[in-house]
Design a protein around this motif. Structure first.
Motif, mmCIF file in Angstrom:
data_model
loop_
_atom_site.group_PDB
_atom_site.id
_atom_site.type_symbol
_atom_site.label_atom_id
_atom_site.label_comp_id
_atom_site.label_asym_id
_atom_site.label_seq_id
_atom_site.Cartn_x
_atom_site.Cartn_y
_atom_site.Cartn_z
ATOM 1 N N ALA A 36 -0.665 45.848 -111.824
ATOM 2 C CA ALA A 36 -0.195 44.539 -111.351
ATOM 3 C C ALA A 36 -0.170 43.507 -112.471
ATOM 4 O O ALA A 36 0.729 42.660 -112.521
ATOM 5 C CB ALA A 36 -1.072 44.058 -110.197
ATOM 6 N N SER A 37 -1.123 43.580 -113.383
ATOM 7 C CA SER A 37 -1.182 42.600 -114.478
ATOM 8 C C SER A 37 0.041 42.669 -115.388
ATOM 9 O O SER A 37 0.398 41.684 -116.024
ATOM 10 C CB SER A 37 -2.463 42.782 -115.286
ATOM 11 N N SER A 39 3.111 42.778 -114.518
ATOM 12 C CA SER A 39 4.176 41.923 -114.004
ATOM 13 C C SER A 39 3.736 40.473 -113.815
ATOM 14 O O SER A 39 4.552 39.625 -113.492
ATOM 15 C CB SER A 39 4.715 42.474 -112.677
ATOM 16 N N LYS A 40 2.458 40.207 -114.060
ATOM 17 C CA LYS A 40 1.936 38.853 -113.887
ATOM 18 C C LYS A 40 1.642 38.138 -115.198
ATOM 19 O O LYS A 40 1.714 36.910 -115.268
ATOM 20 C CB LYS A 40 0.650 38.884 -113.058
ATOM 21 N N PHE A 41 1.276 38.885 -116.230
ATOM 22 C CA PHE A 41 0.802 38.270 -117.469
ATOM 23 C C PHE A 41 1.565 38.809 -118.678
ATOM 24 O O PHE A 41 1.501 39.999 -118.970
ATOM 25 C CB PHE A 41 -0.695 38.543 -117.663
ATOM 26 N N SER A 42 2.236 37.929 -119.392
ATOM 27 C CA SER A 42 2.964 38.364 -120.586
ATOM 28 C C SER A 42 2.004 38.907 -121.644
ATOM 29 O O SER A 42 2.394 39.746 -122.459
ATOM 30 C CB SER A 42 3.821 37.230 -121.153
ATOM 31 N N TRP A 44 -0.201 41.044 -121.298
ATOM 32 C CA TRP A 44 -0.337 42.486 -121.117
ATOM 33 C C TRP A 44 0.628 43.224 -122.052
ATOM 34 O O TRP A 44 0.342 44.326 -122.492
ATOM 35 C CB TRP A 44 -0.062 42.873 -119.663
ATOM 36 N N LEU A 72 9.076 38.388 -117.841
ATOM 37 C CA LEU A 72 8.502 38.615 -116.516
ATOM 38 C C LEU A 72 9.509 38.272 -115.429
ATOM 39 O O LEU A 72 9.571 38.945 -114.396
ATOM 40 C CB LEU A 72 7.220 37.808 -116.341
ATOM 41 N N LYS A 73 10.312 37.254 -115.669
ATOM 42 C CA LYS A 73 11.315 36.839 -114.695
ATOM 43 C C LYS A 73 12.345 37.950 -114.461
ATOM 44 O O LYS A 73 12.721 38.221 -113.321
ATOM 45 C CB LYS A 73 12.010 35.563 -115.170
ATOM 46 N N ARG A 75 11.809 41.074 -115.231
ATOM 47 C CA ARG A 75 11.062 42.324 -115.060
ATOM 48 C C ARG A 75 11.596 43.389 -116.015
ATOM 49 O O ARG A 75 11.931 44.515 -115.626
ATOM 50 C CB ARG A 75 11.108 42.792 -113.602
#
Length: 82
Positions: A36-37, A39-42, A44, A72-73, A75
Motif C-alpha cells: 500500500a505504501s 501508491s501512497k508515498f513517493s 517508497w 502517484l497520480k 500510478r
C-alpha cells in the motif's frame, strides 16, 4: 533472493534509455500486489539502496542500472538509465 528480482530482470532486459510501467504492470511482473505504501508515498520509489533502511525494492532498479521517477497520480513509474 528478493521479491523484486523479477522487476530487476525485466529492467535488465530493456534496451532503451527509459521505460514507463504502470503499477499494474509492475504487479504483473512481480506476480503479487505492491505494498500500500507504494501508491501512497513517493519516498517508497526513492533511489536510496540501503538494505538497512528497508529499501530492498530500490535495489531492483538500481542493480539493473536505472533510477525511478514515480507519478502517484498516474500510478506509473518512469525508469531511466543511470
Amino acid at each position: 533472493m528478493s521479491a523484486y528480482d523479477p522487476l530487476r530482470r525485466k529492467l535488465e532486459s530493456m534496451r532503451g534509455q527509459a521505460v514507463r510501467l504502470t503499477f499494474s504492470e509492475i504487479e504483473e511482473i512481480l506476480g503479487r500486489p505492491l505494498p500500500a505504501s507504494a501508491s501512497k508515498f513517493s519516498a517508497w520509489w526513492g533511489n536510496e539502496s540501503s538494505r538497512k533502511a528497508g529499501h530492498t525494492q530500490a535495489m531492483a532498479w538500481l542493480d539493473a542500472g536505472f533510477k525511478a521517477r514515480v507519478s502517484l497520480k498516474q500510478r506509473a513509474v518512469e525508469f531511466h538509465r543511470a
